[in-house]
Design a protein around this motif. Structure first.
Motif, PDB file in Angstrom:
ATOM      1  N   GLU A 167     -12.001  11.636  -8.550  1.00 43.98           N
ATOM      2  CA  GLU A 167     -12.766  12.304  -7.509  1.00 43.98           C
ATOM      3  C   GLU A 167     -12.362  13.768  -7.403  1.00 43.98           C
ATOM      4  O   GLU A 167     -11.189  14.099  -7.601  1.00 43.98           O
ATOM      5  N   PRO A 168     -13.340  14.630  -7.092  1.00 49.71           N
ATOM      6  CA  PRO A 168     -12.952  16.016  -6.826  1.00 49.71           C
ATOM      7  C   PRO A 168     -12.125  16.077  -5.527  1.00 49.71           C
ATOM      8  O   PRO A 168     -12.320  15.241  -4.632  1.00 49.71           O
ATOM      9  N   ASN A 169     -11.251  17.032  -5.426  1.00 44.77           N
ATOM     10  CA  ASN A 169     -10.383  17.211  -4.241  1.00 44.77           C
ATOM     11  C   ASN A 169      -9.665  15.919  -3.859  1.00 44.77           C
ATOM     12  O   ASN A 169      -9.730  15.466  -2.720  1.00 44.77           O
ATOM     13  N   ASN A 170      -9.030  15.319  -4.842  1.00 45.94           N
ATOM     14  CA  ASN A 170      -8.471  13.991  -4.613  1.00 45.94           C
ATOM     15  C   ASN A 170      -7.025  13.971  -4.144  1.00 45.94           C
ATOM     16  O   ASN A 170      -6.472  12.900  -3.939  1.00 45.94           O
ATOM     17  N   GLU A 171      -6.400  15.154  -3.996  1.00 48.68           N
ATOM     18  CA  GLU A 171      -4.948  15.168  -3.746  1.00 48.68           C
ATOM     19  C   GLU A 171      -4.552  14.284  -2.574  1.00 48.68           C
ATOM     20  O   GLU A 171      -3.656  13.470  -2.680  1.00 48.68           O
ATOM     21  N   SER A 172      -5.254  14.455  -1.446  1.00 52.35           N
ATOM     22  CA  SER A 172      -4.803  13.706  -0.273  1.00 52.35           C
ATOM     23  C   SER A 172      -5.167  12.225  -0.385  1.00 52.35           C
ATOM     24  O   SER A 172      -4.400  11.365   0.021  1.00 52.35           O
ATOM     25  N   ASP A 173      -6.327  11.921  -1.004  1.00 48.75           N
ATOM     26  CA  ASP A 173      -6.707  10.511  -1.197  1.00 48.75           C
ATOM     27  C   ASP A 173      -5.614   9.812  -1.991  1.00 48.75           C
ATOM     28  O   ASP A 173      -5.173   8.711  -1.643  1.00 48.75           O
ATOM     29  N   MET A 174      -5.203  10.459  -3.068  1.00 45.13           N
ATOM     30  CA  MET A 174      -4.203   9.853  -3.947  1.00 45.13           C
ATOM     31  C   MET A 174      -2.916   9.567  -3.186  1.00 45.13           C
ATOM     32  O   MET A 174      -2.317   8.507  -3.347  1.00 45.13           O
ATOM     33  N   GLU A 175      -2.529  10.486  -2.335  1.00 46.90           N
ATOM     34  CA  GLU A 175      -1.283  10.292  -1.583  1.00 46.90           C
ATOM     35  C   GLU A 175      -1.400   9.137  -0.581  1.00 46.90           C
ATOM     36  O   GLU A 175      -0.477   8.344  -0.433  1.00 46.90           O
ATOM     37  N   VAL A 176      -2.529   9.059   0.082  1.00 49.42           N
ATOM     38  CA  VAL A 176      -2.727   7.959   1.041  1.00 49.42           C
ATOM     39  C   VAL A 176      -2.676   6.620   0.304  1.00 49.42           C
ATOM     40  O   VAL A 176      -2.014   5.666   0.736  1.00 49.42           O
ATOM     41  N   LEU A 177      -3.349   6.559  -0.851  1.00 47.10           N
ATOM     42  CA  LEU A 177      -3.392   5.303  -1.615  1.00 47.10           C
ATOM     43  C   LEU A 177      -2.024   4.945  -2.180  1.00 47.10           C
ATOM     44  O   LEU A 177      -1.642   3.772  -2.207  1.00 47.10           O
ATOM     45  N   LEU A 178      -1.294   5.961  -2.607  1.00 46.84           N
ATOM     46  CA  LEU A 178       0.066   5.715  -3.110  1.00 46.84           C
ATOM     47  C   LEU A 178       0.960   5.155  -2.012  1.00 46.84           C
ATOM     48  O   LEU A 178       1.768   4.257  -2.251  1.00 46.84           O
ATOM     49  N   GLY A 179       0.794   5.695  -0.815  1.00 49.88           N
ATOM     50  CA  GLY A 179       1.540   5.185   0.336  1.00 49.88           C
ATOM     51  C   GLY A 179       1.210   3.712   0.575  1.00 49.88           C
ATOM     52  O   GLY A 179       2.084   2.896   0.864  1.00 49.88           O
ATOM     53  N   GLY A 180      -0.061   3.381   0.403  1.00 49.55           N
ATOM     54  CA  GLY A 180      -0.505   1.999   0.557  1.00 49.55           C
ATOM     55  C   GLY A 180       0.156   1.094  -0.468  1.00 49.55           C
ATOM     56  O   GLY A 180       0.627   0.001  -0.148  1.00 49.55           O
ATOM     57  N   MET A 181       0.224   1.583  -1.691  1.00 50.81           N
ATOM     58  CA  MET A 181       0.885   0.837  -2.770  1.00 50.81           C
ATOM     59  C   MET A 181       2.352   0.574  -2.433  1.00 50.81           C
ATOM     60  O   MET A 181       2.855  -0.532  -2.615  1.00 50.81           O
ATOM     61  N   ALA A 182       3.006   1.634  -1.960  1.00 55.30           N
ATOM     62  CA  ALA A 182       4.433   1.510  -1.633  1.00 55.30           C
ATOM     63  C   ALA A 182       4.637   0.464  -0.543  1.00 55.30           C
ATOM     64  O   ALA A 182       5.574  -0.346  -0.609  1.00 55.30           O
ATOM     65  N   SER A 183       3.737   0.450   0.431  1.00 53.73           N
ATOM     66  CA  SER A 183       3.944  -0.529   1.501  1.00 53.73           C
ATOM     67  C   SER A 183       3.661  -1.946   0.999  1.00 53.73           C
ATOM     68  O   SER A 183       4.228  -2.910   1.511  1.00 53.73           O
ATOM     69  N   LEU A 184       2.839  -2.076  -0.040  1.00 49.90           N
ATOM     70  CA  LEU A 184       2.609  -3.406  -0.614  1.00 49.90           C
ATOM     71  C   LEU A 184       3.856  -3.912  -1.342  1.00 49.90           C
ATOM     72  O   LEU A 184       4.170  -5.109  -1.298  1.00 49.90           O
ATOM     73  N   ALA A 185       4.564  -2.988  -1.972  1.00 50.65           N
ATOM     74  CA  ALA A 185       5.813  -3.387  -2.649  1.00 50.65           C
ATOM     75  C   ALA A 185       6.796  -3.926  -1.605  1.00 50.65           C
ATOM     76  O   ALA A 185       7.424  -4.973  -1.788  1.00 50.65           O
ATOM     77  N   ASP A 186       6.857  -3.231  -0.497  1.00 47.61           N
ATOM     78  CA  ASP A 186       7.734  -3.623   0.593  1.00 47.61           C
ATOM     79  C   ASP A 186       7.299  -4.981   1.173  1.00 47.61           C
ATOM     80  O   ASP A 186       8.106  -5.842   1.496  1.00 47.61           O
ATOM     81  N   GLU A 187       5.989  -5.138   1.263  1.00 51.59           N
ATOM     82  CA  GLU A 187       5.430  -6.354   1.829  1.00 51.59           C
ATOM     83  C   GLU A 187       5.760  -7.578   0.967  1.00 51.59           C
ATOM     84  O   GLU A 187       6.067  -8.652   1.493  1.00 51.59           O
ATOM     85  N   ILE A 188       5.675  -7.411  -0.334  1.00 50.25           N
ATOM     86  CA  ILE A 188       5.975  -8.530  -1.243  1.00 50.25           C
ATOM     87  C   ILE A 188       7.422  -8.979  -1.048  1.00 50.25           C
ATOM     88  O   ILE A 188       7.702 -10.185  -0.995  1.00 50.25           O
ATOM     89  N   ASN A 189       8.315  -8.026  -0.882  1.00 48.12           N
ATOM     90  CA  ASN A 189       9.720  -8.387  -0.603  1.00 48.12           C
ATOM     91  C   ASN A 189       9.859  -9.115   0.729  1.00 48.12           C
ATOM     92  O   ASN A 189      10.632 -10.053   0.851  1.00 48.12           O
ATOM     93  N   TRP A 190       9.100  -8.660   1.697  1.00 52.37           N
ATOM     94  CA  TRP A 190       9.137  -9.292   3.015  1.00 52.37           C
ATOM     95  C   TRP A 190       8.653 -10.742   2.930  1.00 52.37           C
ATOM     96  O   TRP A 190       9.264 -11.631   3.512  1.00 52.37           O
ATOM     97  N   PHE A 191       7.580 -10.971   2.179  1.00 58.34           N
ATOM     98  CA  PHE A 191       7.085 -12.342   1.993  1.00 58.34           C
ATOM     99  C   PHE A 191       8.173 -13.220   1.388  1.00 58.34           C
ATOM    100  O   PHE A 191       8.357 -14.361   1.798  1.00 58.34           O
ATOM    101  N   LYS A 192       8.887 -12.677   0.422  1.00 54.59           N
ATOM    102  CA  LYS A 192       9.949 -13.461  -0.231  1.00 54.59           C
ATOM    103  C   LYS A 192      11.054 -13.802   0.755  1.00 54.59           C
ATOM    104  O   LYS A 192      11.560 -14.924   0.784  1.00 54.59           O
TER     105      LYS A 192
END
Ligand SMILES: Cc1ncc(CNC=O)c(N)n1
Length: 237
Positions: free
Chosen positions: A84-109
């Motif tokens: 996407e054009p002007n994607n810098e902030s989108d990418m950061e928001v989505l990356l943050g989402g990814m990071a919280s999913l990694a954390d979430e998987i550990n929490w489930f365990k």
């Protein structure tokens, strides 16, 4: 006014000042509340839920399976955002989402071991299988960015608003479920959902009428899948 623009207004009912997501929320309020105020969620808020092995199996085991399917979906949205054009902030928001999913998987365990739920032997229920398949169907290259982003925002927001409701004043969340409610119902997660919503609204501003209606259909599908997910709590899903 351009023809395309007029068509867009007809499809969404949107005017210049009201974001598309807001028009959907107004139009589909009852359905949306059916997910965020599902009887299972209300039973958590009221403290009447019996957090027996069956419910633990649902909240931990079934949701763990869902989240494992959610990761490749989010990855596919991230790939789209890079184009996407002007994607810098989108990418950061989505990356943050990814990071919280990694954390979430550990929490489930951690939760699974606390309650002796074996994550590797949980058999996905039909409603969950259907939901995961739906996610997979949205990972393809032919799915437009605003459509995939809409699903992403809706999935996160329904969960956030459900658990935030449990935590609102007057709730009597059982101690064992307090952490679960805080995980998704906290304000930080709420702010993240608002960032996702803003990305959806922005990406839809440039979208064709066809893409806008596809996104609306996708929003409704997510809400329906979320209702079906909680319907599993009655055991007859
Ligand atoms: C069924 C369902 N819907 C949404 C979420 C929240 N997103 C990621 O965790 C979730 N965990 N489970």
């Amino acid at each position: 006014m351009e023809k395309e623009e007029t068509a867009k207004m007809t499809v969404t009912g949107a005017t210049n000042n009201i974001p598309v997501t807001e028009t959907w929320m107004r139009k589909h309020r009852l359905l949306y509340d059916g997910a965020t105020r599902h009887p299972f969620i209300l039973s958590i808020r009221q403290g009447s839920v019996d957090f027996s092995s069956f419910k633990r199996w649902l909240v931990i085991g079934q949701d763990y399976i869902f989240v494992r399917s959610f990761v490749p979906f989010v990855a596919s949205v991230l790939v789209k955002s890079c184009k996407e054009p002007n994607n810098e902030s989108d990418m950061e928001v989505l990356l943050g989402g990814m990071a919280s999913l990694a954390d979430e998987i550990n929490w489930f365990k951690k939760e699974a071991s606390k309650y002796h739920v074996s994550l590797t032997s949980v058999v996905p229920q039909n409603a969950n299988v259907t939901y995961c398949r739906f996610l997979e169907s949205l990972t393809g290259q032919e799915i437009e960015y605003p459509v995939a982003m809409t699903a992403f925002w809706a999935i996160e927001s329904v969960y956030q608003q459900s658990f935030a409701h449990c935590l609102e004043e007057g709730g009597r969340v059982p101690q064992e479920l307090q952490e679960t409610c805080e995980r998704w119902g906290n304000e930080g997660f709420g702010a993240y959902c608002n960032s996702l919503r803003d990305i959806v609204d922005r990406s839809l501003q440039k979208a064709s009428a066809e893409v806008i209606s596809k996104a609306e259909v996708c929003f409704l599908s997510v809400v329906e899948h979320e209702v079906e997910f909680w319907n599993m709590s009655t055991g007859d899903a």
